[in-house]
Design a protein around this motif. Structure first.
Motif, PDB file in Angstrom:
ATOM      1  N   GLN A 104       7.455   7.914   4.711  1.00 33.27           N
ATOM      2  CA  GLN A 104       7.433   6.764   5.553  1.00 33.27           C
ATOM      3  C   GLN A 104       6.397   5.953   5.471  1.00 33.27           C
ATOM      4  O   GLN A 104       6.164   4.792   5.307  1.00 33.27           O
ATOM      5  CB  GLN A 104       8.114   6.827   6.895  1.00 33.27           C
ATOM      6  CG  GLN A 104       9.572   7.470   6.778  1.00 33.27           C
ATOM      7  CD  GLN A 104      10.654   6.927   6.337  1.00 33.27           C
ATOM      8  OE1 GLN A 104      10.540   5.549   6.334  1.00 33.27           O
ATOM      9  NE2 GLN A 104      11.086   7.421   5.574  1.00 33.27           N
ATOM     10  N   ARG A 105       5.177   6.523   5.649  1.00 33.51           N
ATOM     11  CA  ARG A 105       3.849   6.077   5.740  1.00 33.51           C
ATOM     12  C   ARG A 105       3.400   5.505   4.441  1.00 33.51           C
ATOM     13  O   ARG A 105       2.923   4.382   4.286  1.00 33.51           O
ATOM     14  CB  ARG A 105       2.938   6.895   6.353  1.00 33.51           C
ATOM     15  CG  ARG A 105       2.764   7.192   7.950  1.00 33.51           C
ATOM     16  CD  ARG A 105       1.654   7.756   8.594  1.00 33.51           C
ATOM     17  NE  ARG A 105       1.243   9.033   7.780  1.00 33.51           N
ATOM     18  CZ  ARG A 105      -0.192   9.367   7.485  1.00 33.51           C
ATOM     19  NH1 ARG A 105      -1.035   8.382   7.369  1.00 33.51           N
ATOM     20  NH2 ARG A 105       0.045  10.432   6.775  1.00 33.51           N
ATOM     21  N   THR A 121       2.545   1.092   0.631  1.00 38.62           N
ATOM     22  CA  THR A 121       2.723   0.541  -0.813  1.00 38.62           C
ATOM     23  C   THR A 121       3.318  -0.915  -0.615  1.00 38.62           C
ATOM     24  O   THR A 121       2.960  -1.881  -1.259  1.00 38.62           O
ATOM     25  CB  THR A 121       3.978   1.235  -1.440  1.00 38.62           C
ATOM     26  OG1 THR A 121       3.315   2.709  -1.402  1.00 38.62           O
ATOM     27  CG2 THR A 121       4.144   0.740  -2.749  1.00 38.62           C
ATOM     28  N   VAL A 122       4.310  -1.104   0.352  1.00 38.08           N
ATOM     29  CA  VAL A 122       4.854  -2.470   0.306  1.00 38.08           C
ATOM     30  C   VAL A 122       3.924  -3.357   0.898  1.00 38.08           C
ATOM     31  O   VAL A 122       3.867  -4.479   0.368  1.00 38.08           O
ATOM     32  CB  VAL A 122       5.994  -2.420   1.373  1.00 38.08           C
ATOM     33  CG1 VAL A 122       6.657  -4.001   1.760  1.00 38.08           C
ATOM     34  CG2 VAL A 122       7.207  -1.536   0.601  1.00 38.08           C
ATOM     35  N   MET A 123       3.147  -3.134   1.786  1.00 36.71           N
ATOM     36  CA  MET A 123       2.093  -4.161   2.530  1.00 36.71           C
ATOM     37  C   MET A 123       1.087  -4.373   1.468  1.00 36.71           C
ATOM     38  O   MET A 123       0.753  -5.686   1.424  1.00 36.71           O
ATOM     39  CB  MET A 123       1.404  -3.402   3.784  1.00 36.71           C
ATOM     40  CG  MET A 123       2.325  -3.181   5.001  1.00 36.71           C
ATOM     41  SD  MET A 123       1.605  -2.256   6.182  1.00 36.71           S
ATOM     42  CE  MET A 123       0.238  -3.407   6.818  1.00 36.71           C
ATOM     43  N   GLY A 124       0.692  -3.550   0.648  1.00 38.46           N
ATOM     44  CA  GLY A 124      -0.495  -3.593  -0.311  1.00 38.46           C
ATOM     45  C   GLY A 124       0.044  -4.356  -1.244  1.00 38.46           C
ATOM     46  O   GLY A 124      -0.723  -5.575  -1.709  1.00 38.46           O
ATOM     47  N   ALA A 127       0.728 -11.953  -3.114  1.00 40.23           N
ATOM     48  CA  ALA A 127       0.617 -13.189  -2.299  1.00 40.23           C
ATOM     49  C   ALA A 127      -0.502 -13.768  -2.997  1.00 40.23           C
ATOM     50  O   ALA A 127      -0.682 -14.973  -3.267  1.00 40.23           O
ATOM     51  CB  ALA A 127       0.749 -13.042  -0.888  1.00 40.23           C
ATOM     52  N   LEU A 128      -1.591 -13.075  -2.979  1.00 39.45           N
ATOM     53  CA  LEU A 128      -2.984 -13.753  -3.318  1.00 39.45           C
ATOM     54  C   LEU A 128      -2.968 -14.401  -4.833  1.00 39.45           C
ATOM     55  O   LEU A 128      -3.421 -15.110  -5.166  1.00 39.45           O
ATOM     56  CB  LEU A 128      -4.146 -12.763  -3.275  1.00 39.45           C
ATOM     57  CG  LEU A 128      -4.310 -11.958  -1.898  1.00 39.45           C
ATOM     58  CD1 LEU A 128      -5.330 -11.154  -1.810  1.00 39.45           C
ATOM     59  CD2 LEU A 128      -5.082 -13.161  -1.027  1.00 39.45           C
ATOM     60  N   GLY A 129      -2.015 -13.324  -5.649  1.00 40.18           N
ATOM     61  CA  GLY A 129      -1.930 -13.836  -6.922  1.00 40.18           C
ATOM     62  C   GLY A 129      -1.130 -15.143  -7.200  1.00 40.18           C
ATOM     63  O   GLY A 129      -1.566 -15.884  -7.763  1.00 40.18           O
ATOM     64  N   LEU A 130      -0.156 -15.197  -6.291  1.00 35.72           N
ATOM     65  CA  LEU A 130       0.691 -16.548  -6.378  1.00 35.72           C
ATOM     66  C   LEU A 130      -0.109 -17.699  -5.797  1.00 35.72           C
ATOM     67  O   LEU A 130      -0.065 -18.875  -6.373  1.00 35.72           O
ATOM     68  CB  LEU A 130       1.898 -16.335  -5.471  1.00 35.72           C
ATOM     69  CG  LEU A 130       2.895 -17.465  -5.473  1.00 35.72           C
ATOM     70  CD1 LEU A 130       3.580 -17.661  -6.779  1.00 35.72           C
ATOM     71  CD2 LEU A 130       4.206 -17.020  -4.427  1.00 35.72           C
ATOM     72  N   PRO A 176      -0.187  -5.962 -12.994  1.00 36.30           N
ATOM     73  CA  PRO A 176      -1.439  -5.148 -13.003  1.00 36.30           C
ATOM     74  C   PRO A 176      -1.310  -4.573 -11.535  1.00 36.30           C
ATOM     75  O   PRO A 176      -2.062  -3.691 -11.006  1.00 36.30           O
ATOM     76  CB  PRO A 176      -2.485  -6.150 -12.878  1.00 36.30           C
ATOM     77  CG  PRO A 176      -2.041  -7.359 -13.651  1.00 36.30           C
ATOM     78  CD  PRO A 176      -0.306  -7.419 -13.606  1.00 36.30           C
ATOM     79  N   SER A 177      -0.793  -4.963 -10.366  1.00 37.91           N
ATOM     80  CA  SER A 177      -0.842  -4.592  -9.018  1.00 37.91           C
ATOM     81  C   SER A 177      -0.321  -3.330  -8.945  1.00 37.91           C
ATOM     82  O   SER A 177      -0.262  -2.547  -7.789  1.00 37.91           O
ATOM     83  CB  SER A 177      -0.225  -5.487  -8.175  1.00 37.91           C
ATOM     84  OG  SER A 177       1.352  -5.504  -8.340  1.00 37.91           O
ATOM     85  N   LEU A 178       0.566  -2.911  -9.929  1.00 33.40           N
ATOM     86  CA  LEU A 178       1.094  -1.188  -9.918  1.00 33.40           C
ATOM     87  C   LEU A 178      -0.024  -0.132  -9.774  1.00 33.40           C
ATOM     88  O   LEU A 178       0.479   0.965  -9.500  1.00 33.40           O
ATOM     89  CB  LEU A 178       1.949  -1.193 -10.965  1.00 33.40           C
ATOM     90  CG  LEU A 178       3.201  -2.055 -11.078  1.00 33.40           C
ATOM     91  CD1 LEU A 178       4.204  -1.883 -12.357  1.00 33.40           C
ATOM     92  CD2 LEU A 178       4.243  -2.007  -9.578  1.00 33.40           C
ATOM     93  N   TRP A 179      -1.295  -0.653  -9.893  1.00 32.29           N
ATOM     94  CA  TRP A 179      -2.096   0.316  -9.761  1.00 32.29           C
ATOM     95  C   TRP A 179      -2.159   0.993  -8.465  1.00 32.29           C
ATOM     96  O   TRP A 179      -2.538   1.850  -7.907  1.00 32.29           O
ATOM     97  CB  TRP A 179      -3.543  -0.082 -10.055  1.00 32.29           C
ATOM     98  CG  TRP A 179      -4.029  -1.209  -9.371  1.00 32.29           C
ATOM     99  CD1 TRP A 179      -3.894  -2.526  -9.655  1.00 32.29           C
ATOM    100  CD2 TRP A 179      -4.819  -1.126  -8.011  1.00 32.29           C
ATOM    101  NE1 TRP A 179      -4.446  -3.315  -8.639  1.00 32.29           N
ATOM    102  CE2 TRP A 179      -4.928  -2.639  -7.577  1.00 32.29           C
ATOM    103  CE3 TRP A 179      -5.137  -0.279  -6.992  1.00 32.29           C
ATOM    104  CZ2 TRP A 179      -5.468  -3.003  -6.342  1.00 32.29           C
ATOM    105  CZ3 TRP A 179      -5.635  -0.577  -6.010  1.00 32.29           C
ATOM    106  CH2 TRP A 179      -5.996  -2.200  -5.511  1.00 32.29           C
ATOM    107  N   TRP A 180      -1.687   0.118  -7.430  1.00 35.76           N
ATOM    108  CA  TRP A 180      -1.807   0.227  -5.964  1.00 35.76           C
ATOM    109  C   TRP A 180      -0.978   1.358  -5.638  1.00 35.76           C
ATOM    110  O   TRP A 180      -1.387   2.332  -4.884  1.00 35.76           O
ATOM    111  CB  TRP A 180      -1.465  -0.995  -5.067  1.00 35.76           C
ATOM    112  CG  TRP A 180      -1.382  -0.615  -3.706  1.00 35.76           C
ATOM    113  CD1 TRP A 180      -0.260  -0.788  -2.808  1.00 35.76           C
ATOM    114  CD2 TRP A 180      -2.481  -0.182  -2.744  1.00 35.76           C
ATOM    115  NE1 TRP A 180      -0.638  -0.496  -1.700  1.00 35.76           N
ATOM    116  CE2 TRP A 180      -2.062  -0.240  -1.431  1.00 35.76           C
ATOM    117  CE3 TRP A 180      -3.967   0.044  -2.964  1.00 35.76           C
ATOM    118  CZ2 TRP A 180      -2.747   0.109  -0.415  1.00 35.76           C
ATOM    119  CZ3 TRP A 180      -4.705   0.286  -1.845  1.00 35.76           C
ATOM    120  CH2 TRP A 180      -3.740   0.446  -0.492  1.00 35.76           C
ATOM    121  N   PRO A 181       0.200   1.490  -5.833  1.00 31.03           N
ATOM    122  CA  PRO A 181       0.888   2.787  -5.692  1.00 31.03           C
ATOM    123  C   PRO A 181       0.576   4.082  -6.258  1.00 31.03           C
ATOM    124  O   PRO A 181       0.793   5.132  -5.439  1.00 31.03           O
ATOM    125  CB  PRO A 181       2.576   2.459  -6.318  1.00 31.03           C
ATOM    126  CG  PRO A 181       2.440   1.099  -6.276  1.00 31.03           C
ATOM    127  CD  PRO A 181       1.188   0.582  -6.537  1.00 31.03           C
TER     128      PRO A 181
END
Length: 321
Positions: free
Chosen positions: A84-85, A90-93, A99-102, A130-135
């Motif tokens: 769950q954590r 993942t979702v928050m990041g 949002a920053l990219g938009l 490119p944001s898929l590096w985060w997960p």
């Protein structure tokens, strides 16, 4: 803390890792199980159950994350206890990165449908993919944390938390009361700040900026003054008790919600000060305080655990009987 407090702390830690609809029912069953097993252990040892015995027993029973994982569907990508954590992080990041990219993509002029489609394409290729590096980073981090916990379990033993503990002790309560008294002086007459800091040599415009309107002085000010005053006996009771009791927590919540309502009323009503700039500033600060306070109270209510069978469970047990 006594043995009962230790068990209640453990139950809360387990329940908060479960979906809200399961918490109370699981906490109710877990409380009965833990008390029964702890009493059996105490009887075998010929001793009375105390906080140390309860803590040792609960550490053997399992980490709260592991116990909670037994009651909920677990993710298999990483340690089920951290599933769950991992999803929340993942979702928050991803939301923040997207949002920053938009926001960056919206800087280009949008004069037609073609420009909008081009902007969305640029956002998708330049930010979303490119944001898929985060997960991936989270998978590695959670995996290392899982390996570390299993490799050296003694490094992070579970510790009970006292829900009635006063953060900072009695000293923090005394300092809070001093702050409230100072706030009362400012609320009664904010121009005193100019007299104290500038010894009465401030410009007339500065005094006008901190002069209340008659509307605020006769409508909201007395109620805000009363709300601040009510905090003094509340904090004094905490100092005398040495900890927060459930009743004092309820009073704190009720007084906090009342204060938020008064601040919101002040922000949405007429001007507070004669000066337009100072009035707008204080209204913005009041709204910000209301949002932050309600967020804190909402989090506390969300994390509240009341052990007891859920209505669905009670209905199911009745049918089974």
């Amino acid at each position: 803390m006594n043995a009962n407090n230790v068990i209640e702390s453990y139950i809360t830690d387990v329940a908060l890792r479960l979906p809200r609809r399961q918490r109370n029912d699981v906490a109710f069953e877990l409380r009965a199980l833990l008390h029964e097993e702890l009493q059996a252990r105490a009887a075998d040892a010929g001793l009375a159950a105390d906080a140390d015995m309860a803590t040792a027993f609960l550490r053997e029973f399992g980490r709260p994350e592991e116990v909670a994982a037994r009651y909920r569907p677990a993710l298999t990508i990483i340690d089920p206890a951290d599933g769950q954590r991992f999803v929340r992080a993942t979702v928050m990041g991803l939301v923040i990165l997207w949002a920053l990219g938009l926001v960056d993509a919206l800087h280009q002029p949008l004069g037609s449908v073609s420009d909008v489609l081009q902007m969305l394409g640029h956002w998708w290729v330049g930010s979303v993919l490119p944001s898929l590096w985060w997960p991936g980073v989270l998978v590695i981090a959670f995996g290392l944390a899982q390996w570390s916990r299993r490799r050296w379990p003694q490094r992070a033993p579970w510790k009970p938390r006292d829900s009635g503990r006063v953060a900072g002790g009695r000293t923090s309560m005394v300092l809070a009361m001093v702050g409230i008294v100072c706030g009362l002086f400012v609320l009664i007459e904010p121009r005193w700040l100019l007299d104290v800091t500038l010894h009465g040599h401030a410009a007339a415009a500065a005094y006008d900026a901190l002069t209340y309107t008659d509307t605020f002085r006769h409508r909201q000010a007395p109620w805000l003054l009363l709300a601040l005053l009510l905090n003094l006996p509340l904090f004094a009771a905490v100092i005398i008790q040495g900890h927060w009791t459930p009743r004092l927590r309820q009073l704190e919540l009720a007084l906090g919600v009342l204060t938020c309502a008064l601040m919101l009323w002040t922000a949405l009503d007429g001007p507070v000060f004669i000066g337009e700039a100072s009035s707008s500033t204080v209204k913005f600060v009041l709204v910000l305080l209301v949002v932050m306070s309600l967020g804190i109270y909402g989090k506390k209510l969300y994390r509240r655990v009341r052990p007891g069978p859920s209505p669905q469970a009670a209905t199911w047990r009745g049918k089974s009987a």
